[in-house]
Design a protein around this motif. Structure first.
Motif, PDB file in Angstrom:
ATOM      1  N   ARG A 203      37.725  23.663  58.613  1.00 40.75           N
ATOM      2  CA  ARG A 203      36.945  22.583  59.230  1.00 40.75           C
ATOM      3  C   ARG A 203      35.822  22.124  58.319  1.00 40.75           C
ATOM      4  NH1 ARG A 203      36.305  24.427  65.614  1.00 40.75           N
ATOM      5  NH2 ARG A 203      38.540  24.391  66.119  1.00 40.75           N
ATOM      6  N   ARG A 204      35.164  23.076  57.712  1.00 42.28           N
ATOM      7  CA  ARG A 204      34.084  22.731  56.795  1.00 42.28           C
ATOM      8  C   ARG A 204      34.599  22.868  55.369  1.00 42.28           C
ATOM      9  NH1 ARG A 204      28.592  25.530  59.322  1.00 42.28           N
ATOM     10  NH2 ARG A 204      28.679  24.479  61.355  1.00 42.28           N
ATOM     11  N   VAL A 205      34.774  21.733  54.749  1.00 38.01           N
ATOM     12  CA  VAL A 205      35.339  21.727  53.397  1.00 38.01           C
ATOM     13  C   VAL A 205      34.212  21.586  52.388  1.00 38.01           C
ATOM     14  CG1 VAL A 205      36.913  20.577  51.821  1.00 38.01           C
ATOM     15  CG2 VAL A 205      37.448  20.671  54.266  1.00 38.01           C
ATOM     16  N   PRO A 206      34.004  22.580  51.544  1.00 43.85           N
ATOM     17  CA  PRO A 206      32.959  22.463  50.526  1.00 43.85           C
ATOM     18  C   PRO A 206      33.350  21.426  49.481  1.00 43.85           C
ATOM     19  CG  PRO A 206      34.288  24.421  50.147  1.00 43.85           C
ATOM     20  CD  PRO A 206      34.737  23.855  51.472  1.00 43.85           C
ATOM     21  N   ALA A 207      32.370  20.953  48.777  1.00 44.59           N
ATOM     22  CA  ALA A 207      32.646  19.986  47.718  1.00 44.59           C
ATOM     23  C   ALA A 207      33.565  20.608  46.671  1.00 44.59           C
ATOM     24  CB  ALA A 207      31.336  19.546  47.063  1.00 44.59           C
ATOM     25  N   ALA A 208      34.485  19.793  46.179  1.00 40.13           N
ATOM     26  CA  ALA A 208      35.405  20.287  45.154  1.00 40.13           C
ATOM     27  C   ALA A 208      34.615  20.684  43.904  1.00 40.13           C
ATOM     28  CB  ALA A 208      36.425  19.215  44.806  1.00 40.13           C
ATOM     29  N   PRO A 209      34.969  21.802  43.283  1.00 42.48           N
ATOM     30  CA  PRO A 209      34.249  22.229  42.086  1.00 42.48           C
ATOM     31  C   PRO A 209      34.478  21.257  40.938  1.00 42.48           C
ATOM     32  CG  PRO A 209      36.225  23.556  42.412  1.00 42.48           C
ATOM     33  CD  PRO A 209      36.078  22.707  43.634  1.00 42.48           C
ATOM     34  N   SER A 210      33.548  21.244  39.995  1.00 40.54           N
ATOM     35  CA  SER A 210      33.710  20.386  38.829  1.00 40.54           C
ATOM     36  C   SER A 210      34.942  20.822  38.043  1.00 40.54           C
ATOM     37  CB  SER A 210      32.464  20.461  37.944  1.00 40.54           C
ATOM     38  OG  SER A 210      32.236  21.800  37.528  1.00 40.54           O
ATOM     39  N   ARG A 211      35.523  19.871  37.371  1.00 39.81           N
ATOM     40  CA  ARG A 211      36.774  20.149  36.682  1.00 39.81           C
ATOM     41  C   ARG A 211      36.555  21.101  35.513  1.00 39.81           C
ATOM     42  NH1 ARG A 211      41.278  15.530  35.793  1.00 39.81           N
ATOM     43  NH2 ARG A 211      43.056  16.932  35.550  1.00 39.81           N
ATOM     44  N   ASP A 212      37.402  22.137  35.444  1.00 41.52           N
ATOM     45  CA  ASP A 212      37.335  23.110  34.361  1.00 41.52           C
ATOM     46  C   ASP A 212      38.560  22.903  33.489  1.00 41.52           C
ATOM     47  OD1 ASP A 212      37.215  25.221  32.652  1.00 41.52           O
ATOM     48  OD2 ASP A 212      36.908  26.748  34.181  1.00 41.52           O
ATOM     49  N   HIS A 213      38.376  22.237  32.357  1.00 45.58           N
ATOM     50  CA  HIS A 213      39.516  21.916  31.514  1.00 45.58           C
ATOM     51  C   HIS A 213      40.157  23.149  30.896  1.00 45.58           C
ATOM     52  CE1 HIS A 213      37.546  17.927  31.769  1.00 45.58           C
ATOM     53  NE2 HIS A 213      38.771  17.480  31.700  1.00 45.58           N
ATOM     54  N   ALA A 214      39.456  24.279  30.948  1.00 42.96           N
ATOM     55  CA  ALA A 214      40.049  25.514  30.417  1.00 42.96           C
ATOM     56  C   ALA A 214      41.285  25.895  31.217  1.00 42.96           C
ATOM     57  CB  ALA A 214      39.022  26.640  30.437  1.00 42.96           C
ATOM     58  N   HIS A 215      41.282  25.618  32.529  1.00 37.44           N
ATOM     59  CA  HIS A 215      42.457  25.917  33.342  1.00 37.44           C
ATOM     60  C   HIS A 215      43.656  25.090  32.874  1.00 37.44           C
ATOM     61  CE1 HIS A 215      40.025  28.365  35.793  1.00 37.44           C
ATOM     62  NE2 HIS A 215      39.572  27.459  36.621  1.00 37.44           N
ATOM     63  N   LEU A 216      43.433  23.795  32.663  1.00 31.31           N
ATOM     64  CA  LEU A 216      44.532  22.935  32.221  1.00 31.31           C
ATOM     65  C   LEU A 216      44.984  23.306  30.818  1.00 31.31           C
ATOM     66  CD1 LEU A 216      46.442  20.593  32.648  1.00 31.31           C
ATOM     67  CD2 LEU A 216      44.620  19.036  31.920  1.00 31.31           C
ATOM     68  N   GLN A 217      44.041  23.672  29.962  1.00 29.96           N
ATOM     69  CA  GLN A 217      44.402  24.065  28.602  1.00 29.96           C
ATOM     70  C   GLN A 217      45.332  25.270  28.613  1.00 29.96           C
ATOM     71  OE1 GLN A 217      43.442  22.174  25.886  1.00 29.96           O
ATOM     72  NE2 GLN A 217      45.057  23.406  24.947  1.00 29.96           N
ATOM     73  N   ALA A 218      45.124  26.186  29.549  1.00 29.20           N
ATOM     74  CA  ALA A 218      45.990  27.361  29.649  1.00 29.20           C
ATOM     75  C   ALA A 218      47.406  26.969  30.056  1.00 29.20           C
ATOM     76  CB  ALA A 218      45.415  28.349  30.658  1.00 29.20           C
ATOM     77  N   VAL A 219      47.537  25.919  30.867  1.00 31.46           N
ATOM     78  CA  VAL A 219      48.862  25.432  31.257  1.00 31.46           C
ATOM     79  C   VAL A 219      49.523  24.685  30.101  1.00 31.46           C
ATOM     80  CG1 VAL A 219      50.137  24.012  32.914  1.00 31.46           C
ATOM     81  CG2 VAL A 219      48.089  25.231  33.653  1.00 31.46           C
ATOM     82  N   LEU A 220      48.719  23.927  29.357  1.00 32.92           N
ATOM     83  CA  LEU A 220      49.269  23.099  28.276  1.00 32.92           C
ATOM     84  C   LEU A 220      49.669  23.910  27.045  1.00 32.92           C
ATOM     85  CD1 LEU A 220      46.846  20.022  28.344  1.00 32.92           C
ATOM     86  CD2 LEU A 220      49.202  20.136  29.173  1.00 32.92           C
ATOM     87  N   GLN A 221      49.037  25.050  26.840  1.00 33.39           N
ATOM     88  CA  GLN A 221      49.287  25.804  25.612  1.00 33.39           C
ATOM     89  C   GLN A 221      50.760  26.131  25.391  1.00 33.39           C
ATOM     90  OE1 GLN A 221      46.794  29.231  25.192  1.00 33.39           O
ATOM     91  NE2 GLN A 221      47.407  29.623  23.075  1.00 33.39           N
ATOM     92  N   PRO A 222      51.462  26.730  26.361  1.00 38.51           N
ATOM     93  CA  PRO A 222      52.894  26.975  26.131  1.00 38.51           C
ATOM     94  C   PRO A 222      53.728  25.695  26.158  1.00 38.51           C
ATOM     95  CG  PRO A 222      52.258  27.625  28.349  1.00 38.51           C
ATOM     96  CD  PRO A 222      50.992  27.321  27.619  1.00 38.51           C
ATOM     97  N   LEU A 223      53.278  24.696  26.904  1.00 34.76           N
ATOM     98  CA  LEU A 223      54.008  23.438  26.978  1.00 34.76           C
ATOM     99  C   LEU A 223      53.959  22.677  25.664  1.00 34.76           C
ATOM    100  CD1 LEU A 223      55.442  21.249  28.787  1.00 34.76           C
ATOM    101  CD2 LEU A 223      53.151  20.382  29.285  1.00 34.76           C
ATOM    102  N   GLN A 224      52.801  22.695  25.014  1.00 35.79           N
ATOM    103  CA  GLN A 224      52.602  21.887  23.810  1.00 35.79           C
ATOM    104  C   GLN A 224      52.734  22.674  22.513  1.00 35.79           C
ATOM    105  OE1 GLN A 224      48.637  20.276  24.438  1.00 35.79           O
ATOM    106  NE2 GLN A 224      49.452  18.474  25.482  1.00 35.79           N
ATOM    107  N   GLY A 225      52.968  23.970  22.619  1.00 36.89           N
ATOM    108  CA  GLY A 225      52.925  24.830  21.445  1.00 36.89           C
ATOM    109  C   GLY A 225      53.823  24.393  20.309  1.00 36.89           C
ATOM    110  N   VAL A 226      55.092  24.151  20.587  1.00 31.99           N
ATOM    111  CA  VAL A 226      56.041  23.799  19.529  1.00 31.99           C
ATOM    112  C   VAL A 226      55.694  22.456  18.909  1.00 31.99           C
ATOM    113  CG1 VAL A 226      58.457  23.277  19.027  1.00 31.99           C
ATOM    114  CG2 VAL A 226      57.892  25.173  20.545  1.00 31.99           C
TER     115      VAL A 226
END
Length: 235
Positions: A203-226
């Motif tokens: 019911r009480r939704v806190p504000a979304a946290p600021s974007r942490d690009h480190a999370h996305l970088q961890a996803v992209l690393q194996p995707l973009q490695g080659v």
């Protein structure tokens, strides 16, 4: 914001989100309780990858800076991606991973339904073609939600409490003019499906946290490695 910028934001949002969602499904391969389930997730991941390619090809044409879809996918930095923030969050357990994909499928379907009415043929036609597949993804995710809720409803509720604050129609740095309409058309079927599964959004939704690009970088690393190791190589 010019119309060209708005269209480009939409293309990159759809292409990047489908790409990251596809990568997330590939990460889960081999973790399903049955071979059939594994095969289904992989099939959906491949369909999303193809959709991502189409959106990014259109984005590359609009950018007209010499880059193609592959370069947009594999050679951009995390800060240049426009994907939904929830897709890049750490997925510590299968319930959190599955619920994140369920939320994405709900947003994806609502986004394409809206784009069918776009005055731009590029957006309208592509959305119309992709919609049958995405509706199938949504149906599959809904069945997963019902099955998961019967096995571990408390764990699923905990995952929902963590992910719901990130349920935004657009990334924090986007200025999509359709955000409010998409948000309404997205949340209504989500809440109905959650009710059937015996789950309740916080019911009480806190504000979304600021974007942490480190999370996305961890996803992209194996995707973009080659591609990053051999950017000029051709297969």
């Amino acid at each position: 914001m010019t119309e060209t910028t708005s269209v480009l934001d939409t293309l990159l949002q759809l292409g990047d989100s489908a790409l990251i969602a596809s990568q997330r499904l590939c990460e889960r391969f081999g973790q399903a309780p049955t071979l059939a389930q594994d095969q289904q997730w992989l099939s959906i991941g491949l369909e999303l990858l193809e959709q991502s390619r189409q959106w990014l090809e259109y984005a590359a044409e609009l950018l007209n800076d010499g880059r193609n879809a592959d370069q947009l996918a594999f050679l951009r930095d995390a800060r240049q991606f426009h994907n939904l923030v929830m897709l890049e969050q750490p997925q510590d357990n299968p319930l959190q991973a599955g619920l994140c994909h369920w939320l994405y499928d709900g947003w994806h379907q609502a986004r394409l339904i809206t784009l069918q009415g776009s005055p731009l043929p590029l957006l309208a036609i592509t959305a119309r073609r992709a919609l049958p597949q995405v509706r199938g993804h949504w149906e599959h995710s809904n069945q997963w939600l019902l099955d998961a809720s019967t096995q571990d409803r408390p764990g699923l509720q905990q995952a929902l409490d963590q992910l719901w604050p990130l349920c935004r129609g657009v990334p924090p740095d986007s200025h999509d003019r359709d955000e409010k309409g998409i948000d309404r058309s997205w949340r209504m079927p989500l809440k109905a499906a959650l009710a059937r599964a015996g789950l309740t959004p916080p019911r009480r939704v806190p504000a979304a946290p600021s974007r942490d690009h480190a999370h996305l970088q961890a996803v992209l690393q194996p995707l973009q490695g080659v591609a990053r190791t051999a950017p000029h190589h051709r297969w």
